[in-house]
Design an enzyme around this catalytic site. Structure first.
Site, mmCIF file in Angstrom:
data_model
loop_
_atom_site.group_PDB
_atom_site.id
_atom_site.type_symbol
_atom_site.label_atom_id
_atom_site.label_comp_id
_atom_site.label_asym_id
_atom_site.label_seq_id
_atom_site.Cartn_x
_atom_site.Cartn_y
_atom_site.Cartn_z
ATOM 1 C CG HIS A 39 -2.234 -0.708 0.927
ATOM 2 N ND1 HIS A 39 -2.314 -2.082 0.893
ATOM 3 C CD2 HIS A 39 -3.477 -0.243 0.635
ATOM 4 C CE1 HIS A 39 -3.572 -2.419 0.604
ATOM 5 N NE2 HIS A 39 -4.297 -1.330 0.435
ATOM 6 C CE LYS A 104 -6.461 -10.162 11.796
ATOM 7 N NZ LYS A 104 -6.093 -9.495 13.039
#
Lengths: 184, 280
Positions: A39, A104
């Protein structure tokens, strides 16, 4: 938990419109793994005006860094990592066309707003059920950032991976339910 | 003096890195199975059933239960009658970790510098805690620690006046703030007393205590069961989707402290909370 609801990629607005926070669904199709380091690089490239190594418009990013594959297998255990660490990067990617994320844990308000703004969705895989999830992977292709090892971007072809709709297109959030709202 | 060769330590560490990551400990497996019976949230039950099935797949194929195979935390209790031969203890441990993570196809998750972040490639170095004890044995515990749960841990230096209520509040607040992130149902390890680093170390060691074993001091045993019940009323639930199974166990370790202080550390362990131990 009556019959299994199966969704396939690419996730169209119609499919996403039919998903509600708290639904357990089974995902089949292509997703791209990317976590912290990937990222960081993706966003640095975008901000520098460079072309990212894959076109994520309409795609799904899976926050995961797999274990190495044992001989005879195509991938090792590959469960979700904590999504919150990607919150700083996600709104930009979503505004540029990223359709869905799998991870999550809870997301920031800015991510929820970006999801609603773009009719996206955030799916939660079951943290720690990584051995089972590796059995849902049919194909693995290395796409970019090989030097990052487990954090490289890989395209996975999934078959029936169980995920829970965590934040839906209307911004309903399975983690911000009022007590017992989702389960009762 | 009893001699223990480094090679023996390396082999033991390497085997334990693999077994701790691929085989769910019996106490945790039983706790998950019990929780599955009690859970009344449908999604929560589904998650717990999935975790039990996942552990079976991992054991059958000898693959890791979770892709985060952790940073290797190694506890050594070394008898003062033991003489290590054939090299350095620290090197023997790190060689064992490197070998175990390579041979077990475990993920290498360690970066050399916390800011510059280049992966070391072999999951070393381990975090090693060594204690000298009486006797002529060497007890080795390997506890690979995943960071989804490690990141949700916290430490606070309370004032003595905050007392037991302050301790309970801080532990519960830490569990509540962790929410869905550390892969609930979790194990809560707390260290109360000592100094700052002692509290943190006790919290880590508390995670190693078998689930179902309560504190030998009835006062603290009562605090543990009270906190367990309170944490399970938070409705975080399996994977954070709601339900009564948020915490499998609360373990508190305590130590004398200074007249001016009340340190409390909370280390969160996920539903795998890996550990293996062996006496050499």
């Amino acid at each position: 938990m009556t019959e299994k609801k199966i969704i396939r990629t690419p996730l169209t607005d119609k499919v996403i419109g039919g998903l509600k926070a708290g639904d357990l669904v089974y995902l089949s199709g292509r997703v791209y793994t990317a976590r912290d380091a990937a990222h960081q690089r993706l966003v640095t490239m975008i901000k520098a005006g460079q072309r990212p190594p894959f076109d994520f418009a309409g795609q799904i990013v899976y926050y995961a860094g797999p274990c190495p594959a044992k001989p005879g297998q195509i991938i090792g255990p590959v469960g979700p990592t904590t999504s919150g660490r990607m919150d700083a990067f996600s709104p930009l990617l979503i505004d540029l066309g990223l359709k869905a994320m799998i991870g999550k844990g809870s997301r920031s308000q800015a991510v929820v707003e970006a999801i609603v703004r773009n009719q996206g969705v955030y799916l939660a895989a079951i943290g720690g059920a990584a051995a089972l999830m590796s059995q849902c992977v049919r194909q693995v292709e290395l796409i970019a950032f090989e030097d990052l090892g487990t954090e490289a971007i890989r395209r996975l072809t999934l078959e029936m991976m169980p995920v829970v709709v965590a934040i839906d297109g209307q911004g309903r959030d399975v983690y911000r339910r009022t007590p017992c709202q989702v389960r009762r | 003096m009893r001699e223990i060769p480094c090679a023996l330590i390396t082999t033991a560490i390497s085997e334990m890195c693999v077994s701790a990551n691929c085989l769910l400990a019996g106490d945790i497996r039983r706790a998950l199975a019990e929780a599955h019976k009690r859970e009344d949230s449908p999604l929560g039950r589904e998650v717990l059933a999935t975790l039990l099935a996942n552990a079976e797949v991992a054991a059958d194929r000898m693959i890791p239960i979770c892709q985060d195979t952790g940073m290797a935390v190694v506890f050594i209790e070394m008898g003062q009658e033991v003489h290590i031969t054939g090299g350095s203890l620290v090197e023997a441990v790190n060689l064992g970790v490197a070998r175990g993570y390579a041979q077990g196809y475990l993920r290498k998750s360690v970066v050399r510098d916390p800011v510059r972040r280049e992966n070391t490639g072999d999951n070393t170095p381990a975090v090693i805690h060594c204690q000298i004890v009486v006797g002529d044995q060497l007890k080795v515990t390997v506890a690979p620690k995943g960071f989804g749960s490690e990141n949700m841990s916290a430490l606070k230096m309370l004032k003595p006046a905050q007392g037991l209520d302050g301790v309970k509040e801080f532990i519960l607040d830490t569990v509540a703030a962790a929410g869905p992130n550390p892969c609930p149902p979790i194990i809560v390890g707390a260290g109360v007393g000592g100094t700052m680093e002692m509290a943190a170390l006790m919290a880590k060691q508390a995670l190693l205590r078998p689930v179902g074993e309560i504190h030998p001091d009835p006062f603290w045993g009562e605090v543990e069961s009270e906190l367990l019940a309170a944490a399970n009323r938070l409705d975080i639930g399996p994977a954070g989707f709601g339900g009564r199974t948020t915490v499998l166990a609360v373990h508190i370790n305590v130590y004398p402290t200074h007249i001016a202080g009340l340190p409390v550390a909370v280390n969160i362990g996920c539903h795998v909370t890996r550990h293996a131990e062996r006496v050499l």
